[in-house]
Design an enzyme around this catalytic site. Structure first.
Site, short mmCIF file in Angstrom:
data_model
loop_
_atom_site.label_atom_id
_atom_site.label_comp_id
_atom_site.label_asym_id
_atom_site.label_seq_id
_atom_site.Cartn_x
_atom_site.Cartn_y
_atom_site.Cartn_z
N HIS A 52 -7.05 1.16 -6.77
CA HIS A 52 -7.25 0.20 -5.68
C HIS A 52 -7.84 -1.08 -6.30
O HIS A 52 -9.01 -1.41 -6.10
CB HIS A 52 -8.19 0.81 -4.64
CG HIS A 52 -8.17 0.12 -3.30
ND1 HIS A 52 -7.37 -0.97 -3.02
CD2 HIS A 52 -8.87 0.38 -2.15
CE1 HIS A 52 -7.58 -1.36 -1.77
NE2 HIS A 52 -8.48 -0.56 -1.22
N CYS A 93 -16.29 1.06 -0.14
CA CYS A 93 -15.14 0.20 0.21
C CYS A 93 -14.80 0.23 1.69
O CYS A 93 -14.11 -0.66 2.17
CB CYS A 93 -13.93 0.60 -0.63
SG CYS A 93 -13.31 2.27 -0.28
N ASP A 138 -17.44 6.83 -1.93
CA ASP A 138 -16.25 6.66 -1.09
C ASP A 138 -16.07 7.96 -0.31
O ASP A 138 -16.75 8.97 -0.57
CB ASP A 138 -15.04 6.35 -2.00
CG ASP A 138 -13.80 5.92 -1.23
OD1 ASP A 138 -13.88 5.72 0.00
OD2 ASP A 138 -12.73 5.81 -1.86
N ARG A 168 0.90 -1.17 0.00
CA ARG A 168 0.00 0.00 0.00
C ARG A 168 0.93 1.21 0.00
O ARG A 168 1.64 1.46 0.99
CB ARG A 168 -0.90 -0.02 1.24
CG ARG A 168 -1.60 1.31 1.45
CD ARG A 168 -2.78 1.21 2.38
NE ARG A 168 -3.88 0.53 1.72
CZ ARG A 168 -5.11 0.45 2.21
NH1 ARG A 168 -5.40 1.02 3.36
NH2 ARG A 168 -6.06 -0.19 1.54
N ARG A 198 -12.93 -9.24 0.00
CA ARG A 198 -11.51 -8.91 -0.12
C ARG A 198 -10.68 -10.16 0.18
O ARG A 198 -9.71 -10.46 -0.49
CB ARG A 198 -11.12 -7.78 0.86
CG ARG A 198 -11.70 -6.42 0.55
CD ARG A 198 -11.09 -5.80 -0.68
NE ARG A 198 -9.64 -5.65 -0.58
CZ ARG A 198 -9.01 -4.63 0.02
NH1 ARG A 198 -9.70 -3.66 0.56
NH2 ARG A 198 -7.68 -4.57 0.03
N GLN A 200 -9.64 -3.97 -4.20
CA GLN A 200 -10.97 -3.58 -3.72
C GLN A 200 -12.02 -3.78 -4.81
O GLN A 200 -13.10 -4.33 -4.57
CB GLN A 200 -10.95 -2.09 -3.30
CG GLN A 200 -12.29 -1.59 -2.82
CD GLN A 200 -12.70 -2.23 -1.51
OE1 GLN A 200 -11.94 -2.21 -0.56
NE2 GLN A 200 -13.89 -2.81 -1.45
N1 NVA Z 1 -10.18 6.42 -1.39
C1 NVA Z 1 -9.80 5.93 -0.08
C2 NVA Z 1 -9.92 4.45 -0.01
C3 NVA Z 1 -9.62 3.85 1.32
C4 NVA Z 1 -9.68 2.36 1.31
C5 NVA Z 1 -8.40 6.39 0.25
O1 NVA Z 1 -7.53 6.31 -0.63
O2 NVA Z 1 -8.15 6.81 1.38
N1 CP Z 2 -11.15 -0.73 1.84
C1 CP Z 2 -9.90 -0.76 2.31
O1 CP Z 2 -8.90 -0.90 1.57
O2 CP Z 2 -9.81 -0.69 3.67
P1 CP Z 2 -8.51 -0.48 4.55
O3 CP Z 2 -8.00 0.89 4.29
O4 CP Z 2 -8.97 -0.68 5.96
O5 CP Z 2 -7.48 -1.51 4.14
#
Ligand code: NVA
Ligand code: CP
Length: 313
Positions: free
Chosen positions: A141, A271, A232, A114, A299, A144
């Site tokens: 992502h 998500c 989101d 990540r 997931r 997801q």
């Molecule tokens: N769009 C959000 C998704 C979190 C899983 C972010 O990048 O923070």
């Molecule tokens: N949806 C998702 O990726 O959640 P987290 O940020 O908790 O991993």
């Protein structure tokens, strides 16, 4: 004489794969999910296809679902994991991504990352001799959205037969949705403020791929007749302009009034994590038509199939 190295099977973006491969991963996820119904969560698959394999999980950003689902999934497959926090690694003190990739490739069989910046993932993949999986970047992502496609298909129909509405920020999850529709079919209607529409490159890709993706600034127009409405958070982990985003996105809240414009009993997806009262109301996210927990569960299943794909097991 140098021995030619085989190119690892990365999972970086949905756009990298054809429909047959993506549908194959989802079908395998479904089969593994069905076979585990009623089993304890910690039970390993009987054949332990990833026995002896080690997965490194690198986090430059926080996570609940991604971390837990990869850790549990890898163990269910018979393998093991180790979690590395970007700031605790030499990466955080300036060691290059390429050197990090080459070194980790000597210790582990696959890497999930990540990353704060998408280029970190592509640079890591370019230098690694083991598969690299994208567990969210500022741009996409993919894990997801693979789970989300699986979820929608469980509840409704193949994606190619559905109209999906994305309401709010045209962010990383939205970009992976564009790629999913480009590869698997279906109709995606994006309702976003002009300032927060998906990046030009994402929309250009959709056009070149012949994807049925449309963009409007009207949330009402975007959800009209949709089978599923997705949103989101307004401020993603990489965003810093929190106040202006709240101002721009307030009219894009998914509430009961907006949902009434979609098909009767249209599904809702997110998500997570959600900011209740901002991008979505409790009434919608806690409704009978909300699929949020199935998305989160899937997931686990879809990432197990992605790991098996990447590791050729
Ligand atoms: N769009 C959000 C998704 C979190 C899983 C972010 O990048 O923070
Ligand atoms: N949806 C998702 O990726 O959640 P987290 O940020 O908790 O991993």
């Amino acid at each position: 004489m140098t021995v030619p190295m085989s190119i690892p099977k990365h999972f970086l973006d949905i756009s990298d794969f054809d429909a047959t491969t993506l549908n194959g991963i989802i079908a395998r996820s479904r089969a593994m999910k069905d076979a585990r119904k009623g089993c304890p969560k910690g039970l390993r698959e009987t054949d332990e296809p990833l026995k002896g394999r080690m997965l490194a999980l690198i986090f430059e950003r926080p996570s609940t679902r991604t971390r837990v689902s990869f850790e549990v999934g890898m163990r269910q497959l018979g393998g093991d994991t180790l979690v590395l926090t970007g700031s605790e690694m030499q990466l955080g003190r300036g060691e290059t991504i390429a050197d990090t990739a080459r070194v980790l490739s000597r210790y582990v069989d696959a890497i999930m990352i990540r990353a704060a910046a998408h280029e970190t993932v592509t640079e890591l993949a370019a230098a690694a001799s083991v598969p690299v999986i994208n567990g969210l970047t500022n741009l996409t992502h993919p894990c997801q959205v693979m789970a989300d496609v699986m979820t929608l298909e469980e509840h409704l129909a193949p994606l190619k037969d559905l109209t999906i509405s994305w309401v709010g920020d045209g962010n990383n999850v939205a970009a992976s949705w564009v790629q999913a529709v480009g590869r698997l079919g279906g109709r995606l209607r994006i309702g976003a403020p002009a300032e927060l529409a998906p990046a030009r490159g994402v929309m250009d890709w959709a056009k070149a791929a012949g994807a049925d993706v449309s963009l409007t600034t009207s949330p009402e127009e975007a959800v009209a007749g949709a089978d599923c409405v997705i949103t989101d958070c307004w401020v993603s982990m990489h965003n810093t302009d929190s106040a202006s985003r709240h101002n721009l996105l307030r009219p894009y809240q998914v509430n009961a009034k907006l949902m009434r414009l979609a098909k009767p009993n249209a599904k809702f997806m997110h998500c997570l994590p959600a900011h209740r009262g901002e991008e979505v109301t409790d009434e919608v996210i806690d409704s009978q038509n909300s699929l949020i927990l199935d998305e989160a569960e899937n997931r686990l299943h879809v990432q197990k199939a992605i790991l098996l794909h990447c590791l050729g097991a």
